[in-house]
Design a protein around this motif. Structure first.
Motif, PDB file in Angstrom:
ATOM      1  N   ALA A  54       0.989  -1.296  -0.041  1.00 26.11           N
ATOM      2  CA  ALA A  54       0.009   0.071  -0.191  1.00 26.11           C
ATOM      3  C   ALA A  54       0.868   1.257  -0.119  1.00 26.11           C
ATOM      4  O   ALA A  54       0.502   2.168  -0.591  1.00 26.11           O
ATOM      5  N   ALA A  55       2.038   1.279   0.619  1.00 25.80           N
ATOM      6  CA  ALA A  55       3.074   2.414   0.665  1.00 25.80           C
ATOM      7  C   ALA A  55       3.448   2.568  -0.542  1.00 25.80           C
ATOM      8  O   ALA A  55       3.508   3.741  -1.197  1.00 25.80           O
ATOM      9  N   TYR A  56       3.845   1.679  -1.298  1.00 22.33           N
ATOM     10  CA  TYR A  56       4.356   1.646  -2.758  1.00 22.33           C
ATOM     11  C   TYR A  56       3.181   2.346  -3.522  1.00 22.33           C
ATOM     12  O   TYR A  56       3.425   2.989  -4.673  1.00 22.33           O
ATOM     13  N   ARG A  57       2.145   1.754  -3.484  1.00 22.78           N
ATOM     14  CA  ARG A  57       0.867   2.212  -4.249  1.00 22.78           C
ATOM     15  C   ARG A  57       0.160   3.500  -3.917  1.00 22.78           C
ATOM     16  O   ARG A  57      -0.789   4.198  -4.409  1.00 22.78           O
ATOM     17  N   SER A  58       0.672   4.216  -2.722  1.00 25.22           N
ATOM     18  CA  SER A  58       0.062   5.584  -2.268  1.00 25.22           C
ATOM     19  C   SER A  58       0.482   6.997  -3.149  1.00 25.22           C
ATOM     20  O   SER A  58       1.508   7.066  -3.909  1.00 25.22           O
ATOM     21  N   PRO A  59      -0.576   7.553  -3.234  1.00 26.65           N
ATOM     22  CA  PRO A  59       0.067   9.097  -3.612  1.00 26.65           C
ATOM     23  C   PRO A  59       1.030   9.470  -3.331  1.00 26.65           C
ATOM     24  O   PRO A  59       1.800  10.442  -3.806  1.00 26.65           O
ATOM     25  N   GLU A  60       1.323   9.418  -1.727  1.00 28.32           N
ATOM     26  CA  GLU A  60       2.493  10.159  -1.261  1.00 28.32           C
ATOM     27  C   GLU A  60       3.885   9.503  -1.940  1.00 28.32           C
ATOM     28  O   GLU A  60       4.920  10.360  -2.241  1.00 28.32           O
ATOM     29  N   PHE A  61       3.777   8.347  -2.099  1.00 29.93           N
ATOM     30  CA  PHE A  61       5.219   7.802  -2.936  1.00 29.93           C
ATOM     31  C   PHE A  61       4.918   8.314  -4.400  1.00 29.93           C
ATOM     32  O   PHE A  61       6.352   8.340  -4.936  1.00 29.93           O
ATOM     33  N   LEU A  62       3.920   8.387  -4.707  1.00 27.64           N
ATOM     34  CA  LEU A  62       3.961   8.904  -6.260  1.00 27.64           C
ATOM     35  C   LEU A  62       4.731  10.363  -6.370  1.00 27.64           C
ATOM     36  O   LEU A  62       5.771  10.460  -6.990  1.00 27.64           O
ATOM     37  N   ALA A  63       4.379  11.253  -5.374  1.00 26.13           N
ATOM     38  CA  ALA A  63       4.949  12.604  -5.017  1.00 26.13           C
ATOM     39  C   ALA A  63       6.301  12.320  -4.975  1.00 26.13           C
ATOM     40  O   ALA A  63       7.200  13.236  -5.596  1.00 26.13           O
ATOM     41  N   VAL A  64       6.920  11.582  -4.243  1.00 20.01           N
ATOM     42  CA  VAL A  64       8.242  11.450  -3.848  1.00 20.01           C
ATOM     43  C   VAL A  64       8.969  10.886  -5.241  1.00 20.01           C
ATOM     44  O   VAL A  64      10.189  11.400  -5.469  1.00 20.01           O
ATOM     45  N   THR A  65       8.432   9.974  -5.982  1.00 28.69           N
ATOM     46  CA  THR A  65       8.904   9.595  -7.242  1.00 28.69           C
ATOM     47  C   THR A  65       9.131  10.657  -8.139  1.00 28.69           C
ATOM     48  O   THR A  65      10.159  10.682  -8.970  1.00 28.69           O
ATOM     49  N   ASN A  66       8.162  11.565  -8.535  1.00 33.45           N
ATOM     50  CA  ASN A  66       8.066  12.650  -9.363  1.00 33.45           C
ATOM     51  C   ASN A  66       8.932  13.756  -8.851  1.00 33.45           C
ATOM     52  O   ASN A  66       9.884  14.251  -9.748  1.00 33.45           O
ATOM     53  N   LYS A  67       9.378  13.705  -7.583  1.00 36.23           N
ATOM     54  CA  LYS A  67      10.285  14.969  -7.017  1.00 36.23           C
ATOM     55  C   LYS A  67      11.694  14.270  -7.023  1.00 36.23           C
ATOM     56  O   LYS A  67      12.790  15.083  -7.593  1.00 36.23           O
ATOM     57  N   HIS A  68      12.010  13.060  -6.877  1.00 36.42           N
ATOM     58  CA  HIS A  68      13.314  12.764  -6.621  1.00 36.42           C
ATOM     59  C   HIS A  68      13.843  11.639  -7.799  1.00 36.42           C
ATOM     60  O   HIS A  68      15.017  11.313  -7.799  1.00 36.42           O
ATOM     61  N   PHE A  69      12.926  10.914  -8.496  1.00 35.35           N
ATOM     62  CA  PHE A  69      13.321   9.667  -9.411  1.00 35.35           C
ATOM     63  C   PHE A  69      12.620  10.049 -10.717  1.00 35.35           C
ATOM     64  O   PHE A  69      12.065   9.305 -11.594  1.00 35.35           O
ATOM     65  N   ALA A  70      13.202  11.359 -11.153  1.00 34.48           N
ATOM     66  CA  ALA A  70      12.863  11.652 -12.750  1.00 34.48           C
ATOM     67  C   ALA A  70      13.641  10.669 -13.702  1.00 34.48           C
ATOM     68  O   ALA A  70      14.906  10.319 -13.464  1.00 34.48           O
ATOM     69  N   GLY A  71      12.956  10.381 -14.637  1.00 33.35           N
ATOM     70  CA  GLY A  71      13.554   9.585 -15.466  1.00 33.35           C
ATOM     71  C   GLY A  71      13.125   7.649 -15.548  1.00 33.35           C
ATOM     72  O   GLY A  71      13.518   7.106 -16.144  1.00 33.35           O
ATOM     73  N   TYR A  72      12.829   7.552 -14.146  1.00 34.59           N
ATOM     74  CA  TYR A  72      12.258   6.213 -14.001  1.00 34.59           C
ATOM     75  C   TYR A  72      11.151   5.830 -14.533  1.00 34.59           C
ATOM     76  O   TYR A  72      10.031   6.662 -14.824  1.00 34.59           O
ATOM     77  N   ALA A  73      11.122   4.474 -14.913  1.00 30.06           N
ATOM     78  CA  ALA A  73       9.806   3.996 -15.519  1.00 30.06           C
ATOM     79  C   ALA A  73       8.684   3.807 -14.367  1.00 30.06           C
ATOM     80  O   ALA A  73       9.001   3.092 -13.423  1.00 30.06           O
ATOM     81  N   LYS A  74       7.568   4.509 -14.344  1.00 32.08           N
ATOM     82  CA  LYS A  74       6.681   4.472 -13.436  1.00 32.08           C
ATOM     83  C   LYS A  74       5.834   3.182 -13.715  1.00 32.08           C
ATOM     84  O   LYS A  74       5.900   2.636 -14.553  1.00 32.08           O
ATOM     85  N   THR A  75       5.252   2.600 -12.383  1.00 30.32           N
ATOM     86  CA  THR A  75       4.526   1.401 -12.472  1.00 30.32           C
ATOM     87  C   THR A  75       3.229   1.603 -13.042  1.00 30.32           C
ATOM     88  O   THR A  75       2.758   2.997 -13.109  1.00 30.32           O
ATOM     89  N   ASP A  76       2.351   0.756 -13.516  1.00 32.36           N
ATOM     90  CA  ASP A  76       1.098   0.978 -13.889  1.00 32.36           C
ATOM     91  C   ASP A  76       0.089   1.481 -13.033  1.00 32.36           C
ATOM     92  O   ASP A  76      -0.708   2.508 -13.220  1.00 32.36           O
ATOM     93  N   TYR A  77       0.322   1.308 -11.634  1.00 32.96           N
ATOM     94  CA  TYR A  77      -0.579   1.778 -10.549  1.00 32.96           C
ATOM     95  C   TYR A  77      -0.380   3.131 -10.554  1.00 32.96           C
ATOM     96  O   TYR A  77      -1.043   4.090 -10.087  1.00 32.96           O
ATOM     97  N   GLN A  78       0.796   3.709 -10.528  1.00 37.37           N
ATOM     98  CA  GLN A  78       1.267   5.155 -10.600  1.00 37.37           C
ATOM     99  C   GLN A  78       0.764   5.699 -11.850  1.00 37.37           C
ATOM    100  O   GLN A  78       0.510   7.042 -11.665  1.00 37.37           O
ATOM    101  N   LEU A  79       0.982   5.190 -12.917  1.00 33.14           N
ATOM    102  CA  LEU A  79       0.272   5.797 -14.084  1.00 33.14           C
ATOM    103  C   LEU A  79      -1.125   6.094 -13.951  1.00 33.14           C
ATOM    104  O   LEU A  79      -1.776   6.861 -14.408  1.00 33.14           O
TER     105      LEU A  79
END
Length: 275
Positions: free
Chosen positions: A243-268
């Motif tokens: 649930a933590a990986y699937r959360s909006p909070e982690f999506l925000a962290v991904t967008n801020k710190h991990f640009a260029g990464y392939a996002k998961t289906d649930y993040q998309l």
């Protein structure tokens, strides 16, 4: 994948030490093993804070190889690990008879071609040296991309998951392939014309994903994941990790710190819903 006997012995010795330490572990403590670099950073910046808000204590253990984390997970000194994709997990678990399973996919840094001698792929010529991973899984990814670029031609009906140099039907560009251990590929840029570098090793060496000359479109086979013991998959702590990986909070962290990464289906899906 070749595994040195001394490496396995070292892993077993390390697990024996970890076993006594894990016996008295706090039931609200989650111990996660990961490779040093971006996947450890994802846990520290995004997942650990979410889980700690729920009352968990999260301990992160970083490994510098791809062997010990699965043995440590199966043995019980880890509760989860984060460093591998489904192809590697299934192969390793089958070969070593480990009851491990995938839990949830994670944002993944792609394998890509870098160069310190050339500004574009069009500068490739006869005799250009191209370094690529020597382990079967990542070498297959590199060969598929070389085929897509038109530098080599793979035989008809090749298996993209198991492609090897034996599957090369012809060299469209008369390049010289240089197989190396994945961890050595960033350093190979000093000597090669082009080098494939796995995303985690690229970032750990100071390369930026945006500096790559070309990046693979990651197959679902190569999206990294969280692995857990099969017996634990339905437990509450594993559900909370997912649930933590699937959360909006982690999506925000991904967008801020991990640009260029392939996002998961649930993040998309989360991004699409937000729009």
């Amino acid at each position: 994948m070749f595994i040195a006997r001394r490496t396995i012995l070292a892993a077993i010795a390390g697990l024996a030490i970890a076993t006594s330490a894990s016996a008295a572990k706090d039931p609200k403590e989650i111990v996660i093993g990961t490779s040093a670099g971006p996947y450890a950073d994802q846990i520290k910046l995004g997942i650990k804070p979410i889980l700690e808000k729920q009352g968990y204590k999260v301990k992160v253990i970083e490994f510098n190889d791809y062997i010990q984390p699965n043995f440590a997970l199966a043995e019980g000194s880890l509760d989860a690990n984060v460093f591998q994709h489904i192809v590697y997990l299934n192969k390793f678990a089958t070969e070593h008879k480990l009851a491990l399973t995938d839990l949830v996919t994670i944002p993944t840094a792609p394998i890509a071609i870098y160069s310190k001698k050339h500004k574009s792929l069009t500068e490739v010529k006869d005799g250009s040296t191209v370094a690529l991973p020597n382990d079967p899984t990542n070498q297959a990814r590199a060969l598929v991309l070389l085929d897509q670029l038109g530098w080599i031609k793979l035989r008809e009906k090749f298996d993209p998951v198991r492609a090897s140099e034996k599957d090369i039907a012809s060299f469209q560009k008369k390049i010289k392939l240089v197989p190396l251990e994945a961890a050595q590929l960033p350093r190979s840029l000093q000597d090669t014309d082009y080098s494939f570098v796995n995303g985690n090793y690229a970032l750990a060496s100071g390369l930026k994903l945006t500096e790559a000359l070309v990046t693979e479109k990651i197959s679902p086979n190569y999206i990294n994941l969280v692995a857990v013991r099969t017996a634990d998959k339905q437990k509450q702590f594993t559900k909370d990790i997912a649930a933590a990986y699937r959360s909006p909070e982690f999506l925000a962290v991904t967008n801020k710190h991990f640009a260029g990464y392939a996002k998961t289906d649930y993040q998309l899906a989360l991004q699409a819903a937000a729009k």
